[in-house]
Design a protein around this motif. Structure first.
Motif, short mmCIF file in Angstrom:
data_model
loop_
_atom_site.label_atom_id
_atom_site.label_comp_id
_atom_site.label_asym_id
_atom_site.label_seq_id
_atom_site.Cartn_x
_atom_site.Cartn_y
_atom_site.Cartn_z
N ASN A 284 0.83 -1.21 0.00
CA ASN A 284 0.00 0.00 0.00
C ASN A 284 0.87 1.26 0.00
N VAL B 217 2.69 1.77 -3.41
CA VAL B 217 1.80 2.36 -4.42
C VAL B 217 1.67 3.86 -4.21
N LYS B 218 1.52 4.28 -2.96
CA LYS B 218 1.42 5.72 -2.66
C LYS B 218 2.69 6.46 -3.10
N ALA C 276 4.93 5.50 -5.35
CA ALA C 276 5.06 5.47 -6.81
C ALA C 276 4.16 6.50 -7.48
N GLN C 277 2.95 6.61 -7.00
CA GLN C 277 2.00 7.57 -7.57
C GLN C 277 2.38 8.99 -7.21
N GLY C 278 2.77 9.21 -5.96
CA GLY C 278 3.11 10.56 -5.52
C GLY C 278 4.37 11.11 -6.16
N SER D 16 5.66 9.80 -9.09
CA SER D 16 5.65 9.42 -10.52
C SER D 16 6.80 8.49 -10.86
N ASP E 140 8.34 5.28 -12.36
CA ASP E 140 7.97 4.41 -13.47
C ASP E 140 8.40 2.97 -13.17
N SER F 106 7.43 0.44 -15.22
CA SER F 106 7.12 -0.31 -16.44
C SER F 106 8.27 -1.19 -16.91
N LYS G 154 -1.71 -1.89 -9.81
CA LYS G 154 -1.67 -0.49 -9.40
C LYS G 154 -0.39 0.21 -9.85
N LEU G 155 0.69 -0.55 -10.00
CA LEU G 155 1.96 0.02 -10.46
C LEU G 155 2.12 -0.09 -11.97
N HIS G 156 1.16 -0.73 -12.63
CA HIS G 156 1.18 -0.89 -14.09
C HIS G 156 2.44 -1.63 -14.56
#
Length: 244
Positions: free
Chosen positions: A45, A48-49, A51-53, A55, A57, A59, A91-93
């Motif tokens: 959890n 994910v926060k 990585a999103q906050g 940005s 990557d 991939s 969630k991390l794509h």
């Protein structure tokens, strides 16, 4: 062994996630190996926060799982693959082709072990592993008594693990009897390991892992011999550890 001791479980989750995020920022095509279970859910959890906050990557990241139950379908909610995909990968794509979780039936389990071993070699090794331990000191499905020299193998699920997983599967009689597991030798070949422990129920085994002899009776004790382990634990898990 480096040690990071946190005061709370929330701080623990964040600190482990931070270490993983740093690895991916440093090497965007890192090979990660991640445990699944109660200990890692909060970590995922927080990751994910982060990585999103920030940005970050993911991939190009490639991942392998430590283990999977024999005879459990990848789309079964009790499978390691289903849980980590729901909690993290989607969630991390992370592209599905970059994810490896062994999936086997009783009939082809040995073949899957061989495929797993080849896949690890093709990846060129694991850069960072998040590794939790059971209350009996097991790592992955390497239960007490597992030879330190073993590689990917079919492991028998012991009674203590059956009891621990009974709630997940809806009863002890429904817990699988075996799993495909990365071996102790395979784990020790990882470049860097985060040994993670949370909660007072882990305190007795952490004392044996960190302070006791290196012995196959406590599989995680072998990590005393690894040259790049960082222990991340909350204060409750370290309550009985008195060896520095």
């Amino acid at each position: 062994m480096d040690k990071i001791i946190t005061e709370t479980a929330a701080q623990f989750d964040y600190e482990v996630a931070l270490q993983v995020a740093r690895q991916v920022l440093k090497k965007p095509d890192s090979v990660l190996c991640l445990a699944t279970g109660n200990t890692t859910e909060g970590i995922f959890n927080e990751l994910v926060k982060l990585a999103q906050g920030l940005s970050i990557d993911f991939s190009r990241v490639r991942t392998v799982n430590l283990d999977e139950y024999v005879g459990v379908s990848p789309d079964d909610p009790t499978s390691c693959r289903y849980r980590i995909e729901q909690q993290l990968f989607e969630k991390l794509h992370i592209p599905k082709e970059n994810v490896y979780v062994p999936s086997s039936t009783a009939e082809n389990a040995q073949q899957v072990c061989e495929e797993f071993e080849r896949h690890l070699q093709e990846l060129g090794g694991i850069d960072l592993m998040v590794l939790s331990t059971g209350e009996n000191g097991h790592i992955a499905f390497n239960e007490p008594g597992t030879p330190f020299g073993c590689q990917v193998h079919i492991a028998k699920i012991t009674r203590s693990t059956v009891e621990a997983k009974a709630a997940l599967f809806g009863g002890e009689d429904k817990v699988p009897q075996a799993g495909v597991s990365m071996g102790v030798r395979s784990i020790m070949m990882t470049r860097r390991i985060l040994l993670v422990a949370k909660g007072e129920h882990k305190a007795p085994i952490m004392k044996k892992i960190l302070c006791g002899p290196v012995t196959e009776a406590v599989p995680a004790s072998v990590l005393q011999l690894h040259n790049n382990v960082t222990l991340i634990a909350d204060r409750a898990a370290m309550a009985r550890v008195d060896c520095d």
